[in-house]
Design an enzyme around this catalytic site. Sequence first.
Site, mmCIF file in Angstrom:
data_model
loop_
_atom_site.group_PDB
_atom_site.id
_atom_site.type_symbol
_atom_site.label_atom_id
_atom_site.label_comp_id
_atom_site.label_asym_id
_atom_site.label_seq_id
_atom_site.Cartn_x
_atom_site.Cartn_y
_atom_site.Cartn_z
ATOM 1 C CB THR A 1 -12.506 47.344 21.522
ATOM 2 O OG1 THR A 1 -12.200 46.363 20.521
ATOM 3 C CG2 THR A 1 -12.046 48.703 21.037
ATOM 4 C CD1 TRP B 1 -13.617 46.967 14.912
ATOM 5 C CD2 TRP B 1 -12.529 48.269 16.359
ATOM 6 N NE1 TRP B 1 -12.914 47.898 14.192
ATOM 7 C CE2 TRP B 1 -12.238 48.709 15.051
ATOM 8 C CE3 TRP B 1 -11.964 48.955 17.447
ATOM 9 C CZ2 TRP B 1 -11.391 49.789 14.791
ATOM 10 C CZ3 TRP B 1 -11.121 50.042 17.181
ATOM 11 C CH2 TRP B 1 -10.845 50.446 15.873
ATOM 12 C CG LEU C 1 -8.967 46.370 15.207
ATOM 13 C CD1 LEU C 1 -7.662 45.649 14.860
ATOM 14 C CD2 LEU C 1 -9.515 46.999 13.943
ATOM 15 C CG ASP C 2 -11.630 41.152 21.363
ATOM 16 O OD1 ASP C 2 -12.105 40.355 20.532
ATOM 17 O OD2 ASP C 2 -11.384 40.846 22.542
ATOM 18 N N GLY C 3 -14.264 42.127 19.585
ATOM 19 C CA GLY C 3 -15.676 42.217 19.885
ATOM 20 C C GLY C 3 -16.599 42.229 18.683
#
Length: 307
Positions: A257, A283, A85-87
């Site tokens: 993401t 995300w 779950l990136d960003g």
Amino acid sequence: MAFSLQLQQIFLSPTRFCSQSKSTNPQIVPNLTKRPSIHPFAYAQNNATSNIEAAKSSINSSAEEVSLPSELRRELMPKHIAVILDGNRRWAKKRGLPAALGYVAGVEALRNFVKLSYNWGIRALTLFAFSSENWLRPKAEVDLLMGLFEKVVKDDLGNLARAGIRISIIGDSSKLPKSLQDSIDKAVMTTKANSRLHLLVAVNYSGQYDVVQACQTIAQKVKDGNIQPEDINSFLVEQELQTKCTEFPSPDLLIRTSGELRLSNFLLWQLAYTELFFSHSQWPDFGEAEYLEVLSSFQQRQRRYGG
């Protein structure tokens, strides 16, 4: 762990913004689209998820009857999906918001993602929530993340348990704040008999260490005379990995993401034959349309497992 003053102020803030598109699909698990006119993430946090009692009979009567979007084929759905779950911070920075609000928005996106996965019949989700390297981030940010994690566990546990969702933790939870450990232990014990969807949360997790600790366990068994060196194979290693707690230890699909093209020390053994999808969406912006795009791509691939 007590909530930080910064995070408390965020939930009381009048700031308004929206990152998720509205879903038109029938929903079995909580509907988060109808909210009072207050900060949307404050509402989500305070109420966790809406009441699912009306849907319990349909869940109990037939877990097989899951309404899928027309674009998807049931027989080609992945059973286990892993997600990085990136960003969250970049999402907030892009909007001129505190980084903490990015994480809060990420929680809302996560609830929506779990809801969709539940409705579409996914059997297991593994979420990379906090890596062993994330301790290197500023202490204020780490404290905020721990506080947010604890609040989400407490707020959502009741609804997740009633929906038949099982919660497991992989990683070294012994280094987490004691109050968070207690909340996690309660969640794991409360949901251990559930089987509708298995939610594995990777906290203080390292894919490299997962393999190392499996090797150490096997080495000890050899030393104790319980097995012979020639008995060691990939199946035995898999049985000692932390994902042994789930029926489907190897993900069919990995989603990352925010456009990053790396695994970041996540499930290194388990992802050997996993299909990878790297989304450019940050995300908090990863909603139903993005999820459908990923699943449609997955269903068009031919999985050969090296053959």
